[in-house]
Design an enzyme around this catalytic site. Structure first.
Site, PDB file in Angstrom:
ATOM      1  N   ASP A   1      35.955  46.286  45.755  1.00  0.00           N
ATOM      2  CA  ASP A   1      34.736  46.389  45.151  1.00  0.00           C
ATOM      3  C   ASP A   1      34.689  45.204  44.184  1.00  0.00           C
ATOM      4  O   ASP A   1      35.618  44.956  43.480  1.00  0.00           O
ATOM      5  CB  ASP A   1      34.586  47.734  44.543  1.00  0.00           C
ATOM      6  CG  ASP A   1      33.292  47.961  43.891  1.00  0.00           C
ATOM      7  OD1 ASP A   1      31.992  47.783  44.661  1.00  0.00           O
ATOM      8  OD2 ASP A   1      33.482  48.150  42.654  1.00  0.00           O
TER       9      ASP A   1
ATOM     10  N   GLU B   1      33.747  42.153  48.645  1.00  0.00           N
ATOM     11  CA  GLU B   1      32.363  42.387  48.135  1.00  0.00           C
ATOM     12  C   GLU B   1      32.307  41.452  47.026  1.00  0.00           C
ATOM     13  O   GLU B   1      32.518  41.577  45.937  1.00  0.00           O
ATOM     14  CB  GLU B   1      31.912  43.732  47.484  1.00  0.00           C
ATOM     15  CG  GLU B   1      30.400  43.541  47.224  1.00  0.00           C
ATOM     16  CD  GLU B   1      30.142  44.656  46.133  1.00  0.00           C
ATOM     17  OE1 GLU B   1      29.303  45.021  45.647  1.00  0.00           O
ATOM     18  OE2 GLU B   1      30.964  44.922  45.152  1.00  0.00           O
TER      19      GLU B   1
END
Length: 729
Positions: free
Chosen positions: A399, A452
């Site tokens: 993330d 990401e």
């Protein structure tokens, strides 16, 4: 005992309690000193020597005496808390008669920041030490003046359980006999200024259920049954295989289900829809449910909201045995400031950077890790390995990578300082990500990492030995933003935004991509996928279906968030999860929502059987535009090819009108074509404009091809055509 040592022990500020407590040879015998607050009496029991000796009370909870022995025996303590002899007694071995239960190799690897199985060295580990069963506690707190263990086994008073410092490693250690799995504990840390705080174990492998915050002594007893899956995984090459990912939030997928219940329901649902993988929003422990797991406090513990770590293992195991890979969101970019967790863990910046400009995350009110500190880097690299080795996770989606890579991320001038070369890149974060990826790929064959990363950082999926970050895939945030912008436009305006759907092919081969329609796109006022679409309800569903057909045919792997597979109209909320009632036949949902779900099932089925859609996802030769410039028609047409050169035609019509006899150039070597999928099929809720039977190319040149097809393009629909072959697909 010198008064200074006595005071430091009682204050929890002594670095070497074993030098003062326990048994030590002295002139005339063996001296034993015990610290047991609230005890009325303490007796030493050495059965092999036939010795039973009551120690003298020295006040403050100290008891001491000299035993008439030549060497230190294996002894126990009989601690009496009752007023009368024989009442409220506790018989245990003395924790301070044991040598450290942490080896020199562990300490060496810790000092180097290279302990790839850090969870074996730090945290609470049930073991038998010198023939005695108990739990070894070990924690890294280099700035602490003293550390004690407090838990339900000592009434949360750590006074009697000070830990010893293991020198320059910064590790504190104590073996506590009799403490078994299931015990609750925390570390009581005395800082340099003398203040004390109770802290959860950063390495805890199990936690209490929030809002409770204690760590739990854990010992896995799970017996895995996925050996066949792991063996096959090691031989796979995910870039040239189908990958269709169903993203979900475990706690709200179906409210009230724990890991074990999810293991009974989730694999069957995902397998029925044909997804190859699930991606779990962060399963690690987090105090606030509304963070969806993205503000982690227990990096080594699956959230206790849904069960035990072994229960989580059972869920992963069940998915594997159903043939489904398990990806999970991993959050090494930041952590929350809760005073019982990692923030200023030993009284000073430890896991976070010492420079406030690099410690504070400006967007999320959290702290960023100090990626340049070897022990912190080790904590995170080992954590990545931990999830894959201990829980058989098949991949980590990392993330917020962009927030790690740039020193000026969300910061104004003056709020950040450049790196050693004057640049804005965080070189420590780059080195950490490279080490994490290289270590994980080396240790765990078949595991894949996904980034990401929302910028144009060069080489996210390039191997580390060629200067890249080493990820297996990168989320294609550009494709996601552009394509969603396009489909949100009214069809009459789409021709002015045609390039938003074709631009992705300009950079499609710069990285290995996943096309994500994730939870982030269906929350916080962004609306659900079907609700982004213009027009009436029929047109919205048609747009939704056409978009999914375009997405599944586009180069790259696919990811779809739960609820979007059946065109849920409401935004997702962790408070209620997907609107499953929309699929109830009593609601009349066959054509509306069940039809969309049937389309997703067929998309995955045809996709998995068609190598042209995935075998050359990272190869420019696997894609060719038929017509990228039909802006006036709102039509996109292209070819996909497998490794043997077999093609598939994909045509998307994003206008609400039927285009009859629409000419599309096709390869001349294919004598006949047949619809493989049509998102306008009646079964999906469409108008059923079809191209039935065998489609024979006409010798009419078009789009650079000698032959072409005259197709009837359904309104707001995507059509796939495959070469006709006997026996179907």
């Amino acid at each position: 005992m010198p008064d200074a040592d006595r005071e430091r022990l009682l204050a929890g500020a002594h670095h070497d309690p074993h030098a003062l407590l326990g048994a030590h040879p002295v002139r005339g015998g063996v001296a034993v000193r015990v610290l047991r607050p609230y005890a009325r009496a303490v007796t030493v029991l050495a059965e092999a020597q036939g010795l039973r000796a009551e120690l003298h009370a020295e006040g403050g909870g100290f008891f001491a005496g000299v035993l008439p022995l030549l060497e230190v025996p294996a002894y126990e303590l009989l601690v009496r808390y009752g007023e009368e002899p024989g009442t409220d007694e506790l018989r245990v071995p003395d924790p301070y008669r044991f040598l450290p239960a942490l080896g020199d190799l562990d300490l060496h690897l810790l000092a180097e920041g290279r302990h790839e199985q850090l969870w074996h060295a730090l945290g609470a580990r049930v073991l038998t030490h010198a023939g005695v069963a108990g739990t070894r506690f070990a924690v890294w707190a280099p700035n602490a003046r003293g550390v004690r263990v407090a838990g339900d086994f000592n009434c949360w008073d750590g006074t009697a359980f000070p830990m010893r410092s293991l020198g320059s490693s910064g590790v504190w250690e104590l073996f506590v006999p009799g403490v078994a799995e299931g015990a609750l504990y925390k570390y009581e840390i005395t800082t340099r200024d003398g203040t004390r705080s109770l802290r959860a174990d950063p390495m805890a492998r199990r936690t209490e259920c929030p809002p409770a915050t204690a760590s739990v002594v854990e010992r896995s007893r799970y017996e895995w049954r996925d050996a066949e899956w792991l063996a096959a995984r090691a031989d796979r090459t995910p870039h040239t295989e189908p990958m269709s990912v169903y993203e979900l939030h475990l706690a709200s997928w179906r409210h009230g289900l724990g890991y074990r219940e999810l293991a009974e329901q989730l694999p069957a649902y995902v397998r029925d829809l044909g997804f190859t993988h699930v991606e779990l929003m962060p399963p690690a422990e987090h105090p606030f449910g509304g963070s969806w797991g993205y503000q982690v406090t227990g990096f080594y513990a699956p959230t206790a909201r849904l069960g035990t770590p072994d229960d989580f293992r059972a869920l992963v195991d069940a998915l594997h045995r159903a043939g489904i890979g398990v990806l999970m969101d991993w959050v090494p970019a930041h952590f929350p400031k809760d005073e019982w967790a990692l923030a200023r863990f030993d009284g000073e910046p430890l896991y976070e950077h010492a420079d406030p400009r690099r410690a504070e995350h400006p967007d999320w009110g959290t702290l960023q890790f100090d990626f340049g500190r070897r022990e912190v880097r080790n904590f995170l690299v080992a954590n990545a390995v931990y999830w894959c080795e201990e829980f058989h996770i098949d991949g980590l989606r990392v993330d917020a990578v962009a927030s790690m890579l740039y020193l000026d991320y969300s910061r104004e001038d003056g709020q950040w300082s450049p790196n050693a070369y004057g640049g804005r890149e965080d070189l420590d974060a780059v080195a950490f990500l490279q080490e994490m990826n290289a270590t994980l790929y080396r240790r765990c064959p078949g595991v894949v990492t996904l980034a990401e990363e929302s910028t144009a950082w060069d080489g996210v999926t390039r191997p580390t030995d060629r200067g890249g970050l080493g990820f297996g895939f990168k989320w294609n945030m550009g494709w996601m933003h552009d394509s969603l912008e396009y489909v949100a436009k009214d069809p009459v305006h789409r021709k002015y935004h045609h390039g938003e759907m074709t631009f992705s092919m300009v950079y499609a081969w710069s990285e290995n991509y996943v096309l994500p329609v994730s939870h982030d796109e269906v929350v916080h006022g962004k609306r659900a996928l079907v609700s982004k679409m213009p027009g009436d309800w029929w047109q919205r569903r048609a747009n939704h279906r056409a978009y999914l057909g375009f997405m599944w045919a586009h180069p790259g792997k696919q990811l779809l968030f739960m609820g979007q597979e059946f065109a849920q109209g409401a935004e997702w909320s962790e408070a209620h999860g997907p609107d499953w009632w929309l699929l109830d036949p009593a609601y009349g949902a066959e054509a509306d929502h069940r039809g969309v779900r049937d389309l997703v099932r067929d998309l995955n089925t045809v996709y998995a059987r068609t190598p042209a859609l995935w075998e050359r996802d990272t190869d420019p030769g696997g894609f060719r535009w038929i017509d990228a410039d039909a802006a006036e028609d709102n039509v996109f047409s292209f070819l996909r090819f497998d490794a043997a050169g077999r093609p598939l035609v994909a045509v998307s019509n994003f206008s609400p009108v039927v285009r009859h006899a629409y000419r599309v150039g096709v390869p001349a070597e294919v004598p006949g074509w047949r619809e493989a999928l049509n998102t306008d099929a009646l079964a999906y809720g469409g108008g059923d404009v079809r191209n039935a039977g065998t489609l024979t190319p006409e010798r009419v040149p078009s789009h650079g091809h000698d032959v072409s097809l005259a197709l009837d393009l359904p309104p707001l629909a995507t059509v796939w055509l495959r070469p006709e072959r006997p026996g179907g697909l």
